[in-house]
Every structure is written in structure tokens, then in C-alpha cells.
Enzyme design. Structure first.
Site, PDB file in Angstrom:
ATOM      1  N   ASP A   2       1.222  -0.823   0.052  1.00 46.02           N
ATOM      2  CA  ASP A   2       0.525  -0.464  -0.284  1.00 46.02           C
ATOM      3  C   ASP A   2       0.641   1.191  -0.334  1.00 46.02           C
ATOM      4  O   ASP A   2       2.164   1.346   0.646  1.00 46.02           O
ATOM      5  CB  ASP A   2      -0.884   0.658   1.146  1.00 46.02           C
ATOM      6  CG  ASP A   2      -2.061  -1.103   1.144  1.00 46.02           C
ATOM      7  OD1 ASP A   2      -2.006  -2.041  -0.071  1.00 46.02           O
ATOM      8  OD2 ASP A   2      -2.644  -0.706   1.845  1.00 46.02           O
ATOM      9  N   HIS A   9       3.992  -2.042   2.945  1.00 53.40           N
ATOM     10  CA  HIS A   9       3.810  -0.594   2.454  1.00 53.40           C
ATOM     11  C   HIS A   9       4.748  -0.680   1.222  1.00 53.40           C
ATOM     12  O   HIS A   9       6.247  -0.587   2.003  1.00 53.40           O
ATOM     13  CB  HIS A   9       3.569   0.119   3.564  1.00 53.40           C
ATOM     14  CG  HIS A   9       2.484   0.225   3.673  1.00 53.40           C
ATOM     15  ND1 HIS A   9       2.092  -0.350   4.877  1.00 53.40           N
ATOM     16  CD2 HIS A   9       1.438   1.010   4.034  1.00 53.40           C
ATOM     17  CE1 HIS A   9       0.688  -0.476   6.283  1.00 53.40           C
ATOM     18  NE2 HIS A   9       0.310   0.419   5.134  1.00 53.40           N
TER      19      HIS A   9
HETATM   20 ZN    ZN Z   1      -2.284   2.814   3.195  1.00 52.94          ZN
END
Ligand code: ZN
Length: 180
Positions: A6, A148
Site C-alpha cells: 500500500d 507498505h
Molecule cells: Zn494506506
């Protein structure tokens, strides 16, 4: 299992993650932030060219449950337009920032939301060994693993995570393949 990344694309971390995925011939899903797509369209092109899935993760990463409906629509549409401009491809999955959504928003958005089943907390501890340990501890069939691609320690953890998955005979698939 699905590896999901992400908040990117990030100019230095995302390419390292793509290199590792390519080395092991593994597909992943990237939930992209629209304003970063606009800044780094060439990285988004590379993600698509190398066969990964991309998802919409809003334009500016707000908690969409706090926005008026037209604000949510703008966050969604602007991001889709930036991704289409970069790749000619329209995402088929959405991930709400912080996992914050509602029944009303799910009905409003034209594509399904994908949350996760394993949260590596990589953004919090920034420690590759912890990321690896959390994945190992919670690994299960059809797991959707949240990471991430904007933090260097996540890239540092990835090679070991993939080797562990392969050793345990898990196949890596896209988030939609698990959702469907
Ligand atoms: Zn996010």
C-alpha cells in the site's frame, strides 16, 4: 496467499520490491495513492508491465468515512484517472485507507474493497525481522498480507518472506484472485 503493498509508488523502495518479485517470478498487488501515481507514472507502468495487479487506494489517503459523499467520489475518480493516464488500465479493486469503510461507501464505490488478514505493522516497527516473524506466525491459506512499499525495511524483509512462502509451498496470487 496475496502479497499486497500500500501507499506507493515510492521512487526508491517500489523498484527494489519489483526487482525482488521479478527475481522469484511472484505476482503481487499494489494499492496506489493517486497523488503518488501522478508523481511517478513510470513506476506504475512498470508495475503493470511486470504483471502485477494495481488497486485504487484514494488520491490523498484520507479516512473516507469522515468525508462527504462527493469527497469520496473525487478521491476515487481522480485516482482512477491518474492510473488510467499512466497505464491505460482501470483498477478492479479498492482498498480504503486504514481499512475504514462503511456499507454505504461499499455500495457507492463501483469496485469491491479488499482489506487484509495479516497486518505486518511494517509502517510502525520498521523492522524487517518483525515483518518476517509476523507473516510466519499468522500465515494461512488465502491470507492477504498487508505491507507498505514506502518503507525501506519492508523491501529488506521481502526476499526472506518469499523464500519462506515458497518453502511452505504457498503460491502467491493477486488480491482479486483470493477475493473472487
Ligand atoms: Zn494506506
Amino acid at each position: 496467499v496475496a502479497l499486497t503493498f500500500d501507499d506507493g509508488p515510492h521512487p526508491t523502495v517500489t523498484p527494489q520490491i519489483l526487482d525482488i518479485l521479478q527475481k522469484y517470478d511472484v505476482q503481487a498487488t499494489f494499492f496506489l495513492v493517486g497523488q503518488r501515481v501522478q508523481q511517478h507514472p513510470e513506476i506504475v507502468q512498470r508495475i503493470v508491465e511486470e504483471g502485477h495487479e494495481i488497486g485504487n487506494h484514494t488520491w490523498s489517503h484520507p479516512n473516507i468515512t469522515t468525508l462527504p459523499i462527493n469527497g469520496v467520489q473525487q478521491e476515487f475518480i481522480k485516482t482512477n484517472e491518474a492510473i488510467i493516464a499512466a497505464t491505460n488500465y482501470a483498477p478492479t479493486v479498492f482498498r480504503p485507507p486504514y481499512g475504514a469503510t462503511s456499507d454505504t461507501l461499499e455500495k457507492l464505490l463501483p469496485i469491491p474493497s479488499v482489506l487484509w488478514s495479516i497486518d505486518t505493522l511494517d509502517w510502525q516497527h520498521r523492522d524487517p525481522q518483525q515483518t518476517i516473524a509476523i507473516v510466519n506466525k499468522h500465515l494461512h491459506n488465502n491470507a492477504i498480507i498487508l505491507m507498505h512499499d514506502i518503507h525501506q525495511p519492508t523491501a529488506d524483509a521481502l526476499e526472506t518472506i518469499i523464500l519462506n512462502l515458497q518453502h511452505a509451498n504457498y503460491d502467491c496470487v493477486t488480491a482479486s484472485e483470493i477475493l473472487l
